[in-house]
Design an enzyme around this catalytic site. Sequence first.
Site, PDB file in Angstrom:
ATOM      1  N   GLU A  14      -6.772   5.066   7.923  1.00  0.00           N
ATOM      2  CA  GLU A  14      -6.586   6.312   7.414  1.00  0.00           C
ATOM      3  C   GLU A  14      -7.779   7.004   7.101  1.00  0.00           C
ATOM      4  O   GLU A  14      -8.328   7.997   7.003  1.00  0.00           O
ATOM      5  CB  GLU A  14      -5.412   6.521   6.680  1.00  0.00           C
ATOM      6  N   HIS A  28      -9.595   1.192   5.334  1.00  0.00           N
ATOM      7  CA  HIS A  28      -8.243   1.591   5.826  1.00  0.00           C
ATOM      8  C   HIS A  28      -8.603   2.351   7.119  1.00  0.00           C
ATOM      9  O   HIS A  28      -9.247   3.341   7.046  1.00  0.00           O
ATOM     10  CB  HIS A  28      -7.343   1.967   5.093  1.00  0.00           C
ATOM     11  N   GLY A  31       2.752   2.563  10.471  1.00  0.00           N
ATOM     12  CA  GLY A  31       3.827   3.729  10.593  1.00  0.00           C
ATOM     13  C   GLY A  31       4.495   4.020  11.864  1.00  0.00           C
ATOM     14  O   GLY A  31       5.191   5.023  11.678  1.00  0.00           O
ATOM     15  N   LYS A  63       0.134   4.334  -0.431  1.00  0.00           N
ATOM     16  CA  LYS A  63      -0.509   5.591   0.320  1.00  0.00           C
ATOM     17  C   LYS A  63      -0.312   6.832  -0.595  1.00  0.00           C
ATOM     18  O   LYS A  63      -0.371   6.478  -1.832  1.00  0.00           O
ATOM     19  CB  LYS A  63      -0.001   5.702   1.699  1.00  0.00           C
ATOM     20  N   ASN A 107       0.797  -1.087  -0.156  1.00  0.00           N
ATOM     21  CA  ASN A 107       0.042   0.284  -0.139  1.00  0.00           C
ATOM     22  C   ASN A 107       0.873   1.393  -0.053  1.00  0.00           C
ATOM     23  O   ASN A 107       1.545   1.642   0.897  1.00  0.00           O
ATOM     24  CB  ASN A 107      -0.831   0.056   1.166  1.00  0.00           C
ATOM     25  N   GLU A 147      -5.003  -4.754  10.817  1.00  0.00           N
ATOM     26  CA  GLU A 147      -4.000  -3.432  11.006  1.00  0.00           C
ATOM     27  C   GLU A 147      -4.363  -2.697  12.242  1.00  0.00           C
ATOM     28  O   GLU A 147      -5.049  -1.820  12.334  1.00  0.00           O
ATOM     29  CB  GLU A 147      -4.155  -2.701   9.613  1.00  0.00           C
ATOM     30  N   SER A 201       3.729  -2.021  10.248  1.00  0.00           N
ATOM     31  CA  SER A 201       5.332  -1.943  10.329  1.00  0.00           C
ATOM     32  C   SER A 201       5.786  -3.240   9.980  1.00  0.00           C
ATOM     33  O   SER A 201       6.883  -3.791  10.496  1.00  0.00           O
ATOM     34  CB  SER A 201       5.497  -1.402  11.595  1.00  0.00           C
TER      35      SER A 201
END
Length: 263
Positions: A108, A106, A184, A15, A13, A178, A222
């Site tokens: 985000e 996701h 991250g 992003k 991904n 996730e 990660s």
Amino acid sequence: MSGSAITPWVIGNWKMNPVQAEAQQLVSEFKTLLEQQAIDAAQCHLGVAPVAIALGSVQEQLKTAVRPVYTVAQDVSRIAGLGAYTGEVSAELLKDSQIGFVLVGHSERREIFAENVQILNAKIQNALAAGLTVIYCVGESLQQRESGQAEQVVLQQICDIAAVVEAEQWQNIVIAYEPIWAIGTGKTASPEDAQAMHAKIREGLTQLTSYGPQMAILYGGSVKPENAVELAACPDINGALVGGASLNAASFHQIAQAFANTQ
Ligand code: 13P
């Protein structure tokens, strides 16, 4: 075959990264690595999810890879079909461009873009109806984990989509767990914690659908070459959704190899 019967998936991904020239370079390096050190398509599905404006060029470049590498959309509209919806890309338009996969849910998108269950379910319904495979992301926040709610939150997120997924469509869903606190941050869930949550997700899926035992459940947060082998060894971790490390061709290739080697 010695490992799990589920063929693993490793998806990068990207992003909101990188610029076009770097994307081209990244794909080119990854293709060379696949030529030098083969990863059998039967042992691992591979995909990359570039930004929307790079979907076509990345897909074109990947056509000459030595093995299939899917091009995955990072998002899809909650509106179906065509029409006066400025800025939107529908599932039908993705399908028309031979994009067969899309990320939905996701963290985000849930957090930064305030996508709630209604929005996510509309996206999933449209994507499935258009014949796309949905990579549906779930995961708890640090606060939810620390207050002992992680399992409940994640299982609820799984149950949320049952309202719109028809019986046969579960075959076209891949789950990505996730944990938000691991995205991250360099912090990965321990293989034990990740496996425990994946086993719970599998249990939940199996209650919802007869496809549950064979659905792929990916881990994200990660993932890097240093932890991929341990994660890949867990029986219910059937692949990885890789953010940062997928922007480096060698790291992404090593992660894919770790999962392919379980087969
Ligand atoms: P990182 O691998 O950068 O933690 O990102 C994970 C992720 O969000 C993939 O979708």
